[in-house]
Design a protein around this motif. Structure first.
Motif, PDB file in Angstrom:
ATOM      1  N   PHE A  78       1.150  -1.325  -0.109  1.00 45.80           N
ATOM      2  CA  PHE A  78      -0.039  -0.265   0.142  1.00 45.80           C
ATOM      3  C   PHE A  78       0.669   1.098   0.186  1.00 45.80           C
ATOM      4  N   SER A  79       1.306   2.184  -0.951  1.00 41.52           N
ATOM      5  CA  SER A  79       1.920   3.137  -1.257  1.00 41.52           C
ATOM      6  C   SER A  79       1.179   4.024  -0.372  1.00 41.52           C
ATOM      7  N   THR A  80       1.780   5.299  -1.048  1.00 42.98           N
ATOM      8  CA  THR A  80       0.558   6.526   0.127  1.00 42.98           C
ATOM      9  C   THR A  80       0.134   7.197  -1.816  1.00 42.98           C
ATOM     10  N   GLU A  81      -0.485   7.824  -1.552  1.00 41.07           N
ATOM     11  CA  GLU A  81      -1.310   8.349  -2.407  1.00 41.07           C
ATOM     12  C   GLU A  81      -0.910   9.681  -3.464  1.00 41.07           C
ATOM     13  N   GLU A  82       0.303   9.565  -2.962  1.00 44.71           N
ATOM     14  CA  GLU A  82       1.783  10.697  -3.440  1.00 44.71           C
ATOM     15  C   GLU A  82       2.229  10.056  -4.544  1.00 44.71           C
ATOM     16  N   GLU A  83       2.159   8.633  -4.089  1.00 43.88           N
ATOM     17  CA  GLU A  83       4.401   7.754  -4.549  1.00 43.88           C
ATOM     18  C   GLU A  83       2.679   7.092  -5.689  1.00 43.88           C
ATOM     19  N   LEU A  84       1.480   7.348  -5.647  1.00 40.11           N
ATOM     20  CA  LEU A  84       0.673   6.441  -6.361  1.00 40.11           C
ATOM     21  C   LEU A  84       1.062   6.703  -7.261  1.00 40.11           C
ATOM     22  N   ILE A  85       0.169   8.104  -7.502  1.00 41.96           N
ATOM     23  CA  ILE A  85      -0.072   8.947  -8.432  1.00 41.96           C
ATOM     24  C   ILE A  85       0.743   9.833  -9.141  1.00 41.96           C
ATOM     25  N   SER A  86       2.373   9.782  -8.112  1.00 42.48           N
ATOM     26  CA  SER A  86       3.690   9.668  -9.174  1.00 42.48           C
ATOM     27  C   SER A  86       4.273   9.348  -9.587  1.00 42.48           C
ATOM     28  N   ASP A  87       3.875   7.155  -9.296  1.00 45.13           N
ATOM     29  CA  ASP A  87       4.679   6.474 -10.149  1.00 45.13           C
ATOM     30  C   ASP A  87       3.751   6.361 -12.069  1.00 45.13           C
ATOM     31  N   HIS A  88       2.130   6.228 -11.465  1.00 42.82           N
ATOM     32  CA  HIS A  88       1.432   6.134 -12.526  1.00 42.82           C
ATOM     33  C   HIS A  88       1.272   7.415 -13.457  1.00 42.82           C
ATOM     34  N   LEU A  89       1.534   7.969 -13.282  1.00 42.89           N
ATOM     35  CA  LEU A  89       1.707   9.264 -13.743  1.00 42.89           C
ATOM     36  C   LEU A  89       3.219   9.475 -14.892  1.00 42.89           C
ATOM     37  N   ASN A  90       4.418   8.601 -14.196  1.00 35.94           N
ATOM     38  CA  ASN A  90       5.697   8.709 -15.320  1.00 35.94           C
ATOM     39  C   ASN A  90       6.086   7.690 -15.756  1.00 35.94           C
ATOM     40  N   PHE A  91       5.087   6.608 -15.102  1.00 41.60           N
ATOM     41  CA  PHE A  91       5.292   5.217 -15.573  1.00 41.60           C
ATOM     42  C   PHE A  91       3.939   4.776 -16.862  1.00 41.60           C
ATOM     43  N   PHE A  92       2.914   5.417 -16.606  1.00 45.17           N
ATOM     44  CA  PHE A  92       1.867   4.635 -17.728  1.00 45.17           C
ATOM     45  C   PHE A  92       1.797   6.471 -18.358  1.00 45.17           C
ATOM     46  N   ILE A  93       1.260   7.038 -17.271  1.00 44.88           N
ATOM     47  CA  ILE A  93       0.030   8.562 -17.657  1.00 44.88           C
ATOM     48  C   ILE A  93       1.144   8.541 -18.860  1.00 44.88           C
ATOM     49  N   LYS A  94       1.946   9.123 -18.530  1.00 36.34           N
ATOM     50  CA  LYS A  94       2.249  10.848 -19.332  1.00 36.34           C
ATOM     51  C   LYS A  94       2.812   9.646 -20.737  1.00 36.34           C
ATOM     52  N   PRO A  95       3.948   8.668 -20.353  1.00 39.87           N
ATOM     53  CA  PRO A  95       4.868   7.551 -21.623  1.00 39.87           C
ATOM     54  C   PRO A  95       3.015   7.720 -22.327  1.00 39.87           C
ATOM     55  N   LEU A  96       1.397   7.445 -22.496  1.00 40.53           N
ATOM     56  CA  LEU A  96       1.226   6.320 -22.729  1.00 40.53           C
ATOM     57  C   LEU A  96       0.234   8.295 -24.144  1.00 40.53           C
ATOM     58  N   GLN A  97       1.053   9.698 -23.455  1.00 38.07           N
ATOM     59  CA  GLN A  97       0.341  10.330 -23.930  1.00 38.07           C
ATOM     60  C   GLN A  97       1.161  10.657 -25.069  1.00 38.07           C
ATOM     61  N   LEU A  98       2.559  10.272 -25.651  1.00 35.97           N
ATOM     62  CA  LEU A  98       3.088  10.055 -26.980  1.00 35.97           C
ATOM     63  C   LEU A  98       1.911   9.606 -28.024  1.00 35.97           C
ATOM     64  N   PHE A  99       1.481   8.287 -27.685  1.00 34.77           N
ATOM     65  CA  PHE A  99       1.263   7.660 -28.788  1.00 34.77           C
ATOM     66  C   PHE A  99      -0.791   8.291 -28.372  1.00 34.77           C
ATOM     67  N   ARG A 100      -1.096   8.733 -28.047  1.00 34.20           N
ATOM     68  CA  ARG A 100      -2.236   9.911 -28.164  1.00 34.20           C
ATOM     69  C   ARG A 100      -1.292  11.046 -29.311  1.00 34.20           C
ATOM     70  N   LEU A 101      -0.585  11.871 -28.400  1.00 25.90           N
ATOM     71  CA  LEU A 101      -0.719  12.389 -29.395  1.00 25.90           C
ATOM     72  C   LEU A 101       0.336  12.347 -30.968  1.00 25.90           C
ATOM     73  N   LEU A 102       0.684  11.601 -30.980  1.00 30.28           N
ATOM     74  CA  LEU A 102       1.315  10.642 -32.324  1.00 30.28           C
ATOM     75  C   LEU A 102      -0.087  10.076 -33.527  1.00 30.28           C
ATOM     76  N   PHE A 103      -1.270   9.282 -32.497  1.00 28.54           N
ATOM     77  CA  PHE A 103      -1.307   9.182 -33.595  1.00 28.54           C
ATOM     78  C   PHE A 103      -3.245  10.290 -33.705  1.00 28.54           C
ATOM     79  N   GLU A 104      -3.448  11.551 -32.968  1.00 27.00           N
ATOM     80  CA  GLU A 104      -3.971  12.431 -32.989  1.00 27.00           C
ATOM     81  C   GLU A 104      -3.298  13.263 -34.277  1.00 27.00           C
ATOM     82  N   ALA A 105      -1.722  12.859 -34.404  1.00 32.25           N
ATOM     83  CA  ALA A 105      -1.104  14.076 -35.167  1.00 32.25           C
ATOM     84  C   ALA A 105      -0.902  12.982 -36.555  1.00 32.25           C
ATOM     85  N   ASP A 106      -2.198  11.872 -37.001  1.00 30.19           N
ATOM     86  CA  ASP A 106      -1.603  11.018 -37.932  1.00 30.19           C
ATOM     87  C   ASP A 106      -0.370  10.551 -38.628  1.00 30.19           C
TER      88      ASP A 106
END
Length: 250
Positions: free
Chosen positions: A91-119
């Motif tokens: 059970f990580s703290t809320e801050e740790e969970l948010i930071s880890d998921h942002l850095n290792f999933f949510i933010k990297p995933l945005q590269l895919f989103r932006l590339l597909f949006e740009a065709d």
């Protein structure tokens, strides 16, 4: 001309893929260390473009996506995310969970989103997300890996379903231990702590692996090249496990 994108290209695996992949068009390499990227690009026989990309920085991801899109449509994507550090806390703290998921999933995933949006991803593209063993077998000292890599697995499956009509193949390659330079160094450290030779330490560690060995970087490169080539013409949404037979489930 087919273009290839490799993220985290200055990692041992990313660098080895860049050195061995055959491209007819451009090779687009991303990473945080611009000097290492430039050095890598100069060392390659293929025409390569370096793009600074810090997956922990949203602005960097936005700028990188624009630069990548400007190079033309991408036909092969080797998507390596930053190494997720071991963490055994259930059970990580809320801050740790948010930071880890942002850095290792949510933010990297945005590269895919932006590339597909740009065709910027072509029809019939081959995408390989390089993941880890915890997508298949939960590991007690890798609580963060268990959850984040499972999220990537779900994302890859979703992408494969949504993009199938465009003949875009999306697969994950889940690795067990790989004998990168950094892993060899940690192996030697464990051997010293246990008072044994590195070979003895390795033999103990791989005893529960069917093939009695860890993967070499070249083995991973071969698998990635296969999944970005003809092998993936009719394979998508699959999680390919590369662990030498460690996982015993069906």
């Amino acid at each position: 001309m087919p273009n290839t994108l490799i993220t985290c290209a200055t990692s041992h695996i990313g660098l080895s893929v860049a050195e061995n992949i055959v491209v007819d068009g451009k090779l687009v390499l991303t990473g945080r260390d611009q000097d290492k990227l430039n050095k890598l690009c100069k060392s390659l026989s293929s025409k390569a473009t370096s793009v600074h990309l810090d997956f922990f920085d949203s602005q960097s991801i936005q700028q990188a996506s624009e630069t990548i899109a400007s190079e033309g449509q991408i036909d092969k994507v080797v998507f390596i995310i930053p190494r997720i550090p071991p963490k055994s806390e259930v059970f990580s703290t809320e801050e740790e969970l948010i930071s880890d998921h942002l850095n290792f999933f949510i933010k990297p995933l945005q590269l895919f989103r932006l590339l597909f949006e740009a065709d910027a991803i072509s029809d019939s593209a081959k995408i390989v997300i390089v993941s880890g063993l915890s997508t298949k077998s939960a590991l007690s000292h890798y609580a963060t890996n268990n959850t984040i890599r499972s999220a990537w697995l779900g994302q890859a499956k979703t992408m494969s379903l949504a993009l199938g009509e465009r003949r875009i193949a999306v697969n994950t390659l889940s690795l067990g231990a790989v004998m990168t330079d950094s892993y060899r160094a940690r192996l030697k450290q464990r051997a010293v702590l246990n008072g044994v030779t590195p070979d003895e330490q390795l033999a103990t560690e791989v005893d529960n692996i069917a093939m009695k060995k860890y993967a070499e970087v070249g083995d991973v490169v071969d698998a990635i090249l296969s999944l970005t080539g003809p092998m993936a013409k009719h394979i998508t949404g699959q999680n390919i496990l590369m662990d030498g037979g460690f996982f015993r489930g069906y």
